[in-house]
Design a protein around this motif. Sequence first.
Motif, PDB file in Angstrom:
ATOM      1  N   GLY A   1       0.444 -12.763  10.587  1.00 28.65           N
ATOM      2  CA  GLY A   1       1.279 -12.752  11.777  1.00 28.65           C
ATOM      3  C   GLY A   1       2.728 -13.072  11.467  1.00 28.65           C
ATOM      4  N   MET A   2       3.554 -12.964  12.503  1.00 26.42           N
ATOM      5  CA  MET A   2       4.967 -13.293  12.331  1.00 26.42           C
ATOM      6  C   MET A   2       5.603 -13.516  13.693  1.00 26.42           C
ATOM      7  N   ASN A   3       6.684 -14.312  13.698  1.00 29.30           N
ATOM      8  CA  ASN A   3       7.555 -14.466  14.860  1.00 29.30           C
ATOM      9  C   ASN A   3       8.965 -13.970  14.572  1.00 29.30           C
TER      10      ASN A   3
ATOM     11  N   ILE B   1      -9.860  -6.104  -0.428  1.00 30.41           N
ATOM     12  CA  ILE B   1      -9.115  -6.927   0.522  1.00 30.41           C
ATOM     13  C   ILE B   1      -8.436  -6.065   1.579  1.00 30.41           C
ATOM     14  N   VAL B   2      -8.616  -6.457   2.837  1.00 27.46           N
ATOM     15  CA  VAL B   2      -7.953  -5.810   3.975  1.00 27.46           C
ATOM     16  C   VAL B   2      -7.032  -6.820   4.634  1.00 27.46           C
ATOM     17  N   ALA B   3      -5.811  -6.397   4.978  1.00 28.66           N
ATOM     18  CA  ALA B   3      -4.883  -7.236   5.730  1.00 28.66           C
ATOM     19  C   ALA B   3      -4.576  -6.556   7.050  1.00 28.66           C
ATOM     20  N   VAL B   4      -4.526  -7.353   8.119  1.00 31.06           N
ATOM     21  CA  VAL B   4      -4.328  -6.826   9.472  1.00 31.06           C
ATOM     22  C   VAL B   4      -3.141  -7.511  10.123  1.00 31.06           C
ATOM     23  N   THR B   5      -2.241  -6.719  10.709  1.00 36.18           N
ATOM     24  CA  THR B   5      -1.195  -7.270  11.562  1.00 36.18           C
ATOM     25  C   THR B   5      -1.038  -6.351  12.765  1.00 36.18           C
ATOM     26  N   GLY B   6      -0.114  -6.691  13.645  1.00 33.54           N
ATOM     27  CA  GLY B   6       0.120  -5.898  14.846  1.00 33.54           C
ATOM     28  C   GLY B   6       0.541  -6.790  15.993  1.00 33.54           C
ATOM     29  N   SER B   7       1.232  -6.220  16.946  1.00 33.28           N
ATOM     30  CA  SER B   7       1.700  -7.003  18.090  1.00 33.28           C
ATOM     31  C   SER B   7       0.556  -7.437  18.988  1.00 33.28           C
ATOM     32  N   VAL B   8      -0.469  -6.614  19.079  1.00 30.07           N
ATOM     33  CA  VAL B   8      -1.615  -6.874  19.947  1.00 30.07           C
ATOM     34  C   VAL B   8      -2.888  -6.530  19.192  1.00 30.07           C
ATOM     35  N   GLY B   9      -3.911  -7.365  19.329  1.00 31.67           N
ATOM     36  CA  GLY B   9      -5.234  -7.014  18.840  1.00 31.67           C
ATOM     37  C   GLY B   9      -5.537  -7.328  17.396  1.00 31.67           C
ATOM     38  N   LYS B  10      -4.643  -8.058  16.705  1.00 33.03           N
ATOM     39  CA  LYS B  10      -4.920  -8.288  15.284  1.00 33.03           C
ATOM     40  C   LYS B  10      -6.100  -9.225  15.066  1.00 33.03           C
ATOM     41  N   THR B  11      -6.252 -10.262  15.901  1.00 35.29           N
ATOM     42  CA  THR B  11      -7.384 -11.173  15.714  1.00 35.29           C
ATOM     43  C   THR B  11      -8.706 -10.483  16.043  1.00 35.29           C
ATOM     44  N   GLY B  12      -8.732  -9.737  17.148  1.00 39.04           N
ATOM     45  CA  GLY B  12      -9.948  -9.010  17.503  1.00 39.04           C
ATOM     46  C   GLY B  12     -10.320  -7.979  16.458  1.00 39.04           C
ATOM     47  N   THR B  13      -9.315  -7.305  15.898  1.00 37.32           N
ATOM     48  CA  THR B  13      -9.575  -6.308  14.863  1.00 37.32           C
ATOM     49  C   THR B  13     -10.057  -6.972  13.580  1.00 37.32           C
ATOM     50  N   LYS B  14      -9.435  -8.105  13.234  1.00 37.55           N
ATOM     51  CA  LYS B  14      -9.899  -8.861  12.065  1.00 37.55           C
ATOM     52  C   LYS B  14     -11.351  -9.280  12.237  1.00 37.55           C
ATOM     53  N   GLU B  15     -11.701  -9.753  13.442  1.00 41.88           N
ATOM     54  CA  GLU B  15     -13.078 -10.172  13.684  1.00 41.88           C
ATOM     55  C   GLU B  15     -14.038  -8.985  13.652  1.00 41.88           C
ATOM     56  N   ALA B  16     -13.584  -7.825  14.130  1.00 41.02           N
ATOM     57  CA  ALA B  16     -14.434  -6.631  14.066  1.00 41.02           C
ATOM     58  C   ALA B  16     -14.689  -6.231  12.617  1.00 41.02           C
ATOM     59  N   LEU B  17     -13.657  -6.304  11.786  1.00 44.15           N
ATOM     60  CA  LEU B  17     -13.838  -6.006  10.365  1.00 44.15           C
ATOM     61  C   LEU B  17     -14.763  -7.017   9.696  1.00 44.15           C
ATOM     62  N   ARG B  18     -14.598  -8.290  10.033  1.00 45.43           N
ATOM     63  CA  ARG B  18     -15.511  -9.306   9.505  1.00 45.43           C
ATOM     64  C   ARG B  18     -16.952  -8.967   9.883  1.00 45.43           C
ATOM     65  N   HIS B  19     -17.137  -8.569  11.114  1.00 46.98           N
ATOM     66  CA  HIS B  19     -18.471  -8.298  11.645  1.00 46.98           C
ATOM     67  C   HIS B  19     -19.122  -7.109  10.929  1.00 46.98           C
ATOM     68  N   VAL B  20     -18.405  -5.996  10.841  1.00 40.88           N
ATOM     69  CA  VAL B  20     -19.037  -4.792  10.283  1.00 40.88           C
ATOM     70  C   VAL B  20     -19.159  -4.874   8.762  1.00 40.88           C
ATOM     71  N   LEU B  21     -18.178  -5.480   8.090  1.00 37.26           N
ATOM     72  CA  LEU B  21     -18.280  -5.618   6.643  1.00 37.26           C
ATOM     73  C   LEU B  21     -19.307  -6.672   6.256  1.00 37.26           C
ATOM     74  N   GLY B  22     -19.452  -7.694   7.106  1.00 38.95           N
ATOM     75  CA  GLY B  22     -20.431  -8.742   6.833  1.00 38.95           C
ATOM     76  C   GLY B  22     -21.853  -8.223   6.783  1.00 38.95           C
ATOM     77  N   ALA B  23     -22.096  -7.103   7.473  1.00 37.07           N
ATOM     78  CA  ALA B  23     -23.423  -6.491   7.429  1.00 37.07           C
ATOM     79  C   ALA B  23     -23.643  -5.701   6.142  1.00 37.07           C
ATOM     80  N   GLN B  24     -22.576  -5.525   5.345  1.00 37.88           N
ATOM     81  CA  GLN B  24     -22.679  -4.710   4.142  1.00 37.88           C
ATOM     82  C   GLN B  24     -22.468  -5.493   2.846  1.00 37.88           C
TER      83      GLN B  24
END
Length: 486
Positions: free
Chosen positions: A171-173, A113-136
């Motif tokens: 995420g968080m506010n 399990i990987v968890a991603v947060t951050g002020s900027v880019g967390k959704t894009g990074t999550k999708e990148a991880l989905r993409h590259v791990l999905g190939a494996q």
Amino acid sequence: MNAPLWTPAALEAATGGALHGAPRPIGGASIDTRTLQPGDLFFAIRGEARDGHDFVRGALDKGAGAAVVAQSRAEEFSAFGPVLAVPETSDDPVLDAMRAIGKAARARTGAAIVAVTGSVGKTGTKEALRHVLGAQGETHASVASYNNHWGVPLTLARMPESARYGVFEIGMNHAAEILPLTAQVRPDVALITTVEPVHIEHFPSLSAIADAKGEIFSGLAPGGVAVINRDNPNFARLLAHAQASKAGRVITFGEHESADVRAQRILTRPDISVVDATVMGLPVTYQLGTPGRHVAMNSLGVLACIHALGADLARAALSLASLKPPVGRGERTALRIADGDAYLVDESYNANPASIRASLATLAGIDTGSKGRRIAVLGDMKELGEAGERLHRELADAVRANGIDLVFTAGPLMRHLFEALPMESRGVAALTADEVTDAVVAALRPGDAVMVKGSNSMRMVRIVEAVKARYALPPDQREASLQAVR
């Protein structure tokens, strides 16, 4: 035939509830009847405006596998289909039940399990991880930006037992919002993309935002890996949070000379980026199907996670070439205006000072030829508090530095940016996206590159839709035109 996501016995054991009626095979989970699929387990949680119990009958009519309802409402709905009646131990017992099912999903899985947060880019990074791990291997990940108090447990409840990898966005506010979410996810690897003045309205300082983001490490499984942006000014603060957690290891990424995953060179083009990097001392060169320096930097964090998971690093680097941006986060569309080509960059999903500066830098990298212009259409950035006027006005420096020719704005806060620009850079300023749309559409000329960005509540996507409706090429012609821009 695929095994059901949940059996009746597992649902009752997880929630302490009781099933009324025989459920249909459960294949998914939902809180929204508009997107519910037959076989989904429908959770009647209480939203900000409506009680999910108002939609139970509609969910059952659409073929929900069963509806999860408060115990006192079970008799009311059992005539319409199967229901799981759960004990009323709080103001929202169904949300409690969804968390309990999510907890059961986490307990039964063997996935990394990987968890991603951050002020900027967390959704894009999550999708990148989905993409590259999905190939494996089979990979389960958050849908869209399901990263809050209901999105995280819903994503857990949807996770099949067969998954090899899980990727969760958190995420968080406000402070202390990440703590219960990371405790539910219990990641093996936790990544913070960056810390920026986002939601600063709710925090006394940028350091306080860093502390809130650092909460993600508190949920790490014993011996887990913390992944941190080495270039961020708050690195030392984030490192302290990681060291205070159960993390067995910290991996850093960035351009800093001591970063474990380090960019040696980043070459950005209109529709791709090329990165020369070292990963734990190993040289790696790869291409990104999503352009932008900020995306390239986050890709280093992705490779750090791949290394931490023990997945195939070379295969992951190759997979990044076919990565495409999520909707509203950098999608490129080729346009035909009169007898010439133009280019639309859709960044309409959300905005903050850091992401707008990054998008302006990406726009600057697009070759518009001798006659084309770089045009930014910007909507208000929300939740900036007393600093809002200043942070909007200060974007003028980034507009000038990136050679942006023309700026249109929507919202009262963006008016401060508009007035800080020289007259020749001003397009039209309006209070809403709708009020500026016609002016943007009318202003576009052959050769132009136009980027649209603003906080989600500004509905900047309406400008994107209007530009596409007027000028977008047919799908079969778009890729050839984008290749020409490259």
